[in-house]
Design a protein around this motif. Structure first.
Motif, short mmCIF file in Angstrom:
data_model
loop_
_atom_site.label_atom_id
_atom_site.label_comp_id
_atom_site.label_asym_id
_atom_site.label_seq_id
_atom_site.Cartn_x
_atom_site.Cartn_y
_atom_site.Cartn_z
N LEU A 300 0.84 -1.20 0.00
CA LEU A 300 0.00 0.00 0.00
C LEU A 300 0.88 1.26 0.00
O LEU A 300 0.59 2.23 -0.71
N TYR A 301 1.96 1.19 0.75
CA TYR A 301 2.91 2.31 0.79
C TYR A 301 3.46 2.59 -0.62
O TYR A 301 3.55 3.74 -1.05
N ASN A 302 3.82 1.53 -1.32
CA ASN A 302 4.32 1.68 -2.69
C ASN A 302 3.27 2.29 -3.61
O ASN A 302 3.58 3.12 -4.46
N ILE A 303 2.03 1.88 -3.43
CA ILE A 303 0.95 2.42 -4.27
C ILE A 303 0.75 3.91 -3.98
O ILE A 303 0.71 4.74 -4.88
N ILE A 304 0.65 4.24 -2.68
CA ILE A 304 0.42 5.63 -2.28
C ILE A 304 1.55 6.52 -2.81
O ILE A 304 1.31 7.62 -3.30
N ASN A 305 2.76 6.01 -2.72
CA ASN A 305 3.91 6.82 -3.11
C ASN A 305 4.34 6.58 -4.56
O ASN A 305 5.45 6.95 -4.95
N LYS A 306 3.47 5.91 -5.29
CA LYS A 306 3.67 5.69 -6.73
C LYS A 306 5.03 5.07 -7.06
O LYS A 306 5.68 5.45 -8.04
N ASN A 307 5.47 4.14 -6.22
CA ASN A 307 6.69 3.39 -6.52
C ASN A 307 6.38 2.36 -7.60
O ASN A 307 5.24 1.95 -7.78
N ASP A 308 7.42 1.94 -8.29
CA ASP A 308 7.21 1.03 -9.42
C ASP A 308 7.36 -0.44 -9.03
O ASP A 308 7.59 -1.30 -9.87
N LEU A 309 7.24 -0.72 -7.74
CA LEU A 309 7.56 -2.07 -7.26
C LEU A 309 6.32 -2.91 -7.02
O LEU A 309 6.40 -3.95 -6.39
N ILE A 310 5.18 -2.46 -7.52
CA ILE A 310 3.94 -3.12 -7.09
C ILE A 310 3.70 -4.42 -7.84
O ILE A 310 3.59 -4.45 -9.06
N GLN A 311 3.61 -5.50 -7.04
CA GLN A 311 3.29 -6.80 -7.59
C GLN A 311 1.78 -6.95 -7.52
O GLN A 311 1.18 -6.72 -6.48
N LYS A 312 1.15 -7.31 -8.63
CA LYS A 312 -0.31 -7.33 -8.67
C LYS A 312 -0.89 -8.43 -7.77
O LYS A 312 -1.80 -8.18 -6.98
N HIS A 313 -0.38 -9.65 -7.92
CA HIS A 313 -0.94 -10.75 -7.14
C HIS A 313 0.18 -11.54 -6.47
O HIS A 313 1.01 -12.13 -7.14
N THR A 314 0.18 -11.51 -5.15
CA THR A 314 1.22 -12.18 -4.39
C THR A 314 0.64 -13.39 -3.69
O THR A 314 -0.44 -13.32 -3.10
N PHE A 315 1.35 -14.50 -3.76
CA PHE A 315 0.93 -15.69 -3.02
C PHE A 315 1.95 -15.98 -1.93
O PHE A 315 3.15 -16.09 -2.22
N LEU A 316 1.49 -16.11 -0.71
CA LEU A 316 2.38 -16.45 0.40
C LEU A 316 2.33 -17.96 0.64
O LEU A 316 1.40 -18.64 0.21
N ASP A 317 3.33 -18.46 1.35
CA ASP A 317 3.39 -19.90 1.62
C ASP A 317 2.44 -20.32 2.73
O ASP A 317 2.20 -19.56 3.66
N PHE A 318 1.91 -21.51 2.60
CA PHE A 318 1.15 -22.11 3.71
C PHE A 318 1.85 -23.40 4.10
O PHE A 318 2.76 -23.85 3.41
N GLU A 319 1.39 -23.99 5.20
CA GLU A 319 1.99 -25.24 5.63
C GLU A 319 0.92 -26.11 6.29
O GLU A 319 0.10 -25.61 7.06
N ILE A 320 0.92 -27.41 5.96
CA ILE A 320 0.00 -28.34 6.64
C ILE A 320 0.68 -28.77 7.94
O ILE A 320 1.79 -29.30 7.92
N ILE A 321 0.04 -28.46 9.07
CA ILE A 321 0.61 -28.80 10.38
C ILE A 321 -0.15 -30.00 10.93
O ILE A 321 -1.35 -29.91 11.22
N ILE A 322 0.54 -31.12 11.04
CA ILE A 322 -0.13 -32.34 11.51
C ILE A 322 0.08 -32.49 13.02
O ILE A 322 1.22 -32.58 13.47
N ARG A 323 -1.03 -32.43 13.76
CA ARG A 323 -0.95 -32.64 15.21
C ARG A 323 -1.81 -33.87 15.56
O ARG A 323 -1.80 -34.84 14.81
N LYS A 324 -2.53 -33.85 16.65
CA LYS A 324 -3.16 -35.09 17.12
C LYS A 324 -4.67 -35.16 16.95
O LYS A 324 -5.30 -36.08 17.45
N SER A 325 -5.28 -34.19 16.26
CA SER A 325 -6.74 -34.24 16.12
C SER A 325 -7.16 -35.06 14.90
O SER A 325 -8.35 -35.20 14.63
#
Lengths: 333, 333
Positions: A300-325
């Protein structure tokens, strides 16, 4: 009344440095900032930020639209936003929308009236009456609208649900129920798609009565799991679209005399802090909540300040956590 | 560019009504507000609130200082603040302070620079360098500073802890440990006083090793309860100053092979939503979180607007909620 010159004298820096410290705190060193802030407080100088905002039309404030501030996953996201915002010299205005579109629009209008510089929306709505309305800096995270130009940050929700369903199938479960979030949410649709894909790959028929719609609350996990157990063929595993509903489901299933995971497996989504401390500890999908927040604020900072670094769609990592349920399916003897 | 006259024409109301809807939304009917807001959006009229704020020196924004936004008790308090603020026409700026005094001061200075009209502080610090500094509208809630003129809203924490300790004594427990919050917090001192008073009334010696200092996190409940069980005379009941620490303690005690409440009783404080859904459901002190928030906002509004209705020190009701994590003391056989 103290002037900027008084502050400059006491701080031992130039007037320009004082001015820069006030207007762009991220552009000066932490040390300078501290000295200048101390001098501002000592002299009781009022930088008249409203006057400056009025001239520059910048408020150095952003608005966060949160569907439910009492949700522990969202509070971690907000913390990530807040911490990054502070480093960038922005204040965070909070809008607890309860998913209400009128409230979203009221908050979003603060940008149009220059009370805020941009919006971080955590829900899959566009908070404007008219989607083609005037350009407003906005980032949509966690639960994202499709087919717009608005930058989004999310995990691959379809893939995460597919992986969790595959894991349950690998334990021998064939009758796998799912407790969803609201049906119109993008993440509900994405996760349902992933769930169905995993069933299809394993040649397991999709059974509509295995779907129960929840609202992310503990209580809806309770009522949905109760309903699912009345099915002609009750499930041997229940996958819930958040951890609260999984905790509500486990509470209900235990009340019905079932053992978790010996009699029925339950999995959640989010990995909130309580998941690890539950009895049994919850198998779940871990999402990087704080990273959602910090990436959103940086974007949002990059957008407000019109920086050229804006990635349109970002995917972050997830992780399957196996516990005891969750555990192996056992044929009834 | 649209003017206020354009809005007035489309809305079918007078210019004065449009102006009043923008500046004092709580003074017009919901219906009028809706019509005017729709007209503002349709015409894309920018009321220039910054210009108005600059003239009136009012930002219609308040700052909330929260020690930990990820704490589910605080998120309910914030929701109470937010909902009342919206009704009164105020926006809520959020400061996640992590108990850091410099951060508190940075946020509090937003009032001095007219970016906000007042402060709601949830922690027992005065967020100014100089306690005798210029007058700033502030309300201190939940964990309150003593001996100042700042209006406070709290429960009677000493009495609540006394009642919970008396309840544990009534179950036959004599070795009752307590896991506290940070030692410098007013609520920690108040609750410790209540705990000691109940012991004294029952002629039970106070044992310093029965006190363990926590930090309200799940993890500190785990480590504190582990430490307490290494005492020469391990406790038969543990009273925790919040529910997260109680949940952490139960998790740890179960790991050590103890049954709750047959082998050891555990009580919490706050009655967060998870308390009822824990296994076993948690005995705890219920605090009216949303009411804290709404009362705080109403009081701050009265201070900002110089109403004569300001009550200096308000005490809200608490309730001892008895569930299944506490039970009778059993002599070892």
């Amino acid at each position: 009344m103290a002037t900027i010159r008084d502050v400059s004298k006491i701080a031992g820096v130039s007037v320009a440095t004082v001015s820069r410290t006030i207007s762009k705190p991220d552009k000066v060193s932490a040390k300078t900032r501290k000295i200048v802030e101390a001098a501002i407080i000592e002299t009781d100088y009022k930088p008249d930020i409203l006057a400056r905002n009025f001239r520059t039309r910048k408020s150095s404030t952003i608005v966060v639209l949160v569907p439910d501030i009492a949700n522990p996953f969202f509070s971690r996201v907000i913390r990530g936003i807040e911490q990054t915002a502070q480093g960038l010299g922005y204040a965070v205005l909070l809008g607890d929308t309860q998913g209400d579109r009128n409230r979203e629009i009221t908050y979003a209008n603060m940008v149009k009236t220059s009370q805020a510089d941009g919006i971080i929306q955590l829900d899959s709505h566009i908070p404007f009456e008219n989607e083609n309305g005037p350009y407003v800096p906005i980032v949509n995270i966690c639960d994202c609208v499709r087919g717009t130009d608005i930058p989004t940050i999310e995990i691959d929700n379809a893939l995460a649900a597919e992986k969790m369903t595959e894991y349950l199938i690998s334990l021998g479960h064939k009758s796998i129920a799912i407790i969803t979030g609201p049906v119109d949410a993008t993440i509900t649709q994405d996760r349902l798609r992933g769930y169905k894909k995993a069933l299809k790959k394993a040649k397991i028929d999709f059974v509509p009565e295995n779907i129960s719609v929840g609202d992310y609350s503990l209580l809806s996990g309770t009522t949905s799991s109760h309903d699912l157990m009345q099915n002609t063929h009750p499930p041997s595993a229940i996958f819930c679209m958040n951890d609260e509903m999984a905790i509500g489901a486990i509470t209900q299933l235990k009340k019905m005399g079932l053992r978790i995971p010996e009699d029925i497996s339950v999995a959640g989504f989010d990995d909130i802090s309580f998941a690890e401390y539950y009895d049994p500890p919850l198998t779940t999908v871990s999402q990087p909540a704080e990273e959602f927040g910090s990436k959103a604020m940086q974007t949002l900072y990059n957008i407000i300040n019109k920086n050229d670094l804006i990635q349109k769609h970002t995917f972050l990592d997830f992780e399957i956590i196996i516990r005891k349920s969750t555990g192996p399916f056992k044929y009834e003897t």
